[in-house]
Design an enzyme around this catalytic site. Structure first.
Site, mmCIF file in Angstrom:
data_model
loop_
_atom_site.group_PDB
_atom_site.id
_atom_site.type_symbol
_atom_site.label_atom_id
_atom_site.label_comp_id
_atom_site.label_asym_id
_atom_site.label_seq_id
_atom_site.Cartn_x
_atom_site.Cartn_y
_atom_site.Cartn_z
ATOM 1 C CG ASP A 111 -3.853 -8.036 -9.186
ATOM 2 O OD1 ASP A 111 -3.638 -9.031 -9.902
ATOM 3 O OD2 ASP A 111 -3.110 -7.696 -8.239
ATOM 4 C CG ASP A 113 -1.773 -11.758 -12.718
ATOM 5 O OD1 ASP A 113 -0.904 -11.068 -13.275
ATOM 6 O OD2 ASP A 113 -1.661 -12.168 -11.548
ATOM 7 C CD GLU A 114 -0.217 -6.523 -12.047
ATOM 8 O OE1 GLU A 114 -0.706 -5.625 -11.340
ATOM 9 O OE2 GLU A 114 0.878 -7.058 -11.810
#
Length: 565
Positions: free
Chosen positions: A11, A105-106
């Site tokens: 993350d 983003d993860e």
């Protein structure tokens, strides 16, 4: 249950805000808020410096400005975020072919193939091996992008996801096999997937504030409090049970669009016209994705933030905007009436399609596009309605929210549950007019219409990349009264000077954020991209200015339309 801590959850920390700080040297170490810039916008991401003031994702921008008046409020630059996301995902794919992106983003990673027989024989050795691999991954991400990432590792997706949140930012937590329950028990129930403020409060009332407390409840007790479906899930995850594999093909489950309006919508004709526009946009997205769906859901938010959602489910999938529009016309009057019982005015409208399939049949909707019939529906909805129930039915929605299903025909099939926002996959328009091929989540409220209007009307919004023929490259700090205030600096320069130029200055140009990001990444990797007109640290007219105060003023324009680490 796996025997190895072979599932990673990676993350990126405060992703959007972190990219902005990388690209804007004068903002490094200062509070930055990305999202809708107007008072009716919504915060998409806040830097950790801004979080110290109580600013967080999903907070209304108006509230954020009161809490952190000196923060920099910037529009999202999805072209830049996409470029950084692609680089990070590439690093992950070099580590393992099993990568499941959840958002820009993860992602989850399965590293089972990297373990050796000796690691399997000792959980301690396996834990050390996983920690080493995760630490190496974090270092590569930092070296190749400048971003920090928090990594959680465990024997399941559930454990890895919770672990990645445990020591943010720049954290690394590996849970040794066999120690999952001991680690989970002291955590608050909010740490578990799907437990929001409302659910946590219901659980608190029956004495469950930690995971250990939750495990003392029987399945019957849980389902009585949170419902049969989620109760069963909560019962399992409180015991660390999660057998899901990392999937490289994350299925699109729903698509939705929504707009937040600068001024309340008051009359039925205007509200219907705006909903019809949303339906047109939704239909375009659905057809480009080659999908169709069975459940049509609308969302209506009143002036006082009372939010109502209603849905209809068809017997067969459809991608026909006419059919979707007809359904919204049937549901809209009642939803508006429910959302405006106390205060008139609609501030947000949304429509979504779930239960997706890769084919469509002829729609079975028969509601006509007859203006008189539509007016009759509004007149029926204007009749006094019973007040909303004392408690909302969506456990994790904010207080004051009312969710009511529209009455279904007797022959209609059971309605599908409303889409989980985490499952919404919506291609969105970037600041530069490009399309992100796989942008998860809706575009932050307060960005879509503002950006499109800015490009067409030559208006400049805070955070946009610009270049000036004389002064070089920079970014917009604020605009208004025919002038634009620009901080002339670049990701690879030092802190730059602030200059104000005329908005109609022909020497001032908007710049593609994706181009800036690719150049920054190439320079960081030590392989500069081809000359693109960007200036270096010694740009003429740009000198380090350590005495200039940060100007966070911004133009507040109409907020029309989101896409949570």
């Amino acid at each position: 249950m796996r025997r190895l801590p072979s599932i990673f959850h990676v993350d990126l920390d405060a992703f959007y805000a972190s990219v902005e700080q990388l690209h804007k040297p004068s903002l490094r170490g200062k509070p930055v808020v990305v999202g809708g810039i107007g008072n009716r916008g919504v915060v998409s991401t806040a830097s950790y410096e801004a979080r110290a003031f109580g600013v967080h994702s999903a907070l209304a921008t108006g509230i954020a400005r009161r809490r952190a008046p000196n923060a920099a409020y910037l529009i999202p630059r999805f072209g830049a975020y996409q470029a950084y996301s692609e680089r990070v995902m590439a690093v992950m794919h070099e580590l393992s072919p099993l990568v499941e992106p959840l958002s820009l983003d993860e992602a989850f990673i399965d590293i089972s193939h990297l373990f050796e027989p000796l690691d399997i024989e000792s959980t301690h050795n396996a834990t050390l091996k996983a920690r080493h691999i995760a630490d190496t991954l974090r270092t590569r991400i930092k070296d190749e992008t400048g971003l920090t990432a928090s990594v959680g590792a465990g024997t399941s997706k559930l454990i890895a996801k919770i672990a990645s949140d445990a020591e943010k930012p720049d954290g690394l937590v590996v849970i040794e096999p066999g120690a999952e329950q001991t680690w989970l028990d002291p955590l608050p129930v909010r740490a578990l997937w799907g437990v929001g403020p409302a659910t946590a409060e219901r659980l608190r009332k029956i004495g469950a504030t930690t995971v250990a407390d939750l495990r003392t409840l029987s399945l019957t007790e849980l389902t009585a409090v949170v419902g049969a479906s989620y109760g069963t899930t909560l019962y399992a995850i409180a015991r660390g049970r999660d057998d899901r594999d990392v999937s490289t093909d994350r299925e699109m489950k729903s698509v939705s669009v929504e707009d937040t309006y600068a001024e309340d919508l008051l009359d039925p004709a205007t509200i219907t016209a705006h909903m019809d526009d949303l339906v047109t946009r939704l239909g375009s997205r659905i057809r480009k994705a080659g999908r169709s769906g069975r459940t049509i859901t609308i969302k209506v938010r009143g002036h006082d933030f009372t939010t109502v959602s209603r849905s209809e489910t068809t017997a067969n999938p459809t991608d026909d905007p006419t059919a979707i529009r007809a359904a919204t016309h049937r549901m809209l009057p009642g939803a508006v009436a429910a959302a405006t019982q106390l205060v008139p005015g609609i501030r947000l409208l949304g429509v979504g399609l779930s239960g997706l399939a890769e084919w469509a049949q002829l729609d079975l909707f028969t509601a006509a596009e007859d203006p008189e019939a539509a007016l009759e529906l509004w007149e029926q909805a204007s009749e006094p309605a019973a007040p909303p129930a004392a408690e909302d039915t969506d456990f994790d929605m904010p207080r004051g929210t009312v969710t009511t299903p529209a009455p279904a025909p007797a022959s209609a099939p059971d309605q599908q549950p409303e889409p989980d926002p985490a499952d919404i996959t919506t291609p969105v328009t970037t600041v530069e007019g490009e399309r992100s091929p796989r942008q998860f989540g809706p575009l932050p409220p307060g960005t879509r219409g503002a950006v499109e209007a800015a490009v067409s009307e030559r208006r400049f919004l805070p955070g946009q990349d610009v270049a000036h023929d004389e002064f070089g490259s920079g970014w917009v700090q604020g605009s208004g009264l025919g002038r634009v205030t620009v901080r002339f600096e670049s990701p690879w320069s030092g802190r730059g000077r602030i200059k104000t130029v005329r908005a109609d200055d022909p020497a001032l140009h908007l710049v593609d954020a994706a181009t800036v990001a690719r150049e920054a990444l190439a320079r960081l990797a030590g392989t500069p991209a081809e000359e693109s007109g960007d200036e270096s640290d010694t740009e003429p007219g740009i000198k380090p200015d350590t005495e200039t105060e940060l100007d966070t003023g911004s133009e507040t324009g109409p907020d029309t339309e989101p896409d949570t680490a």
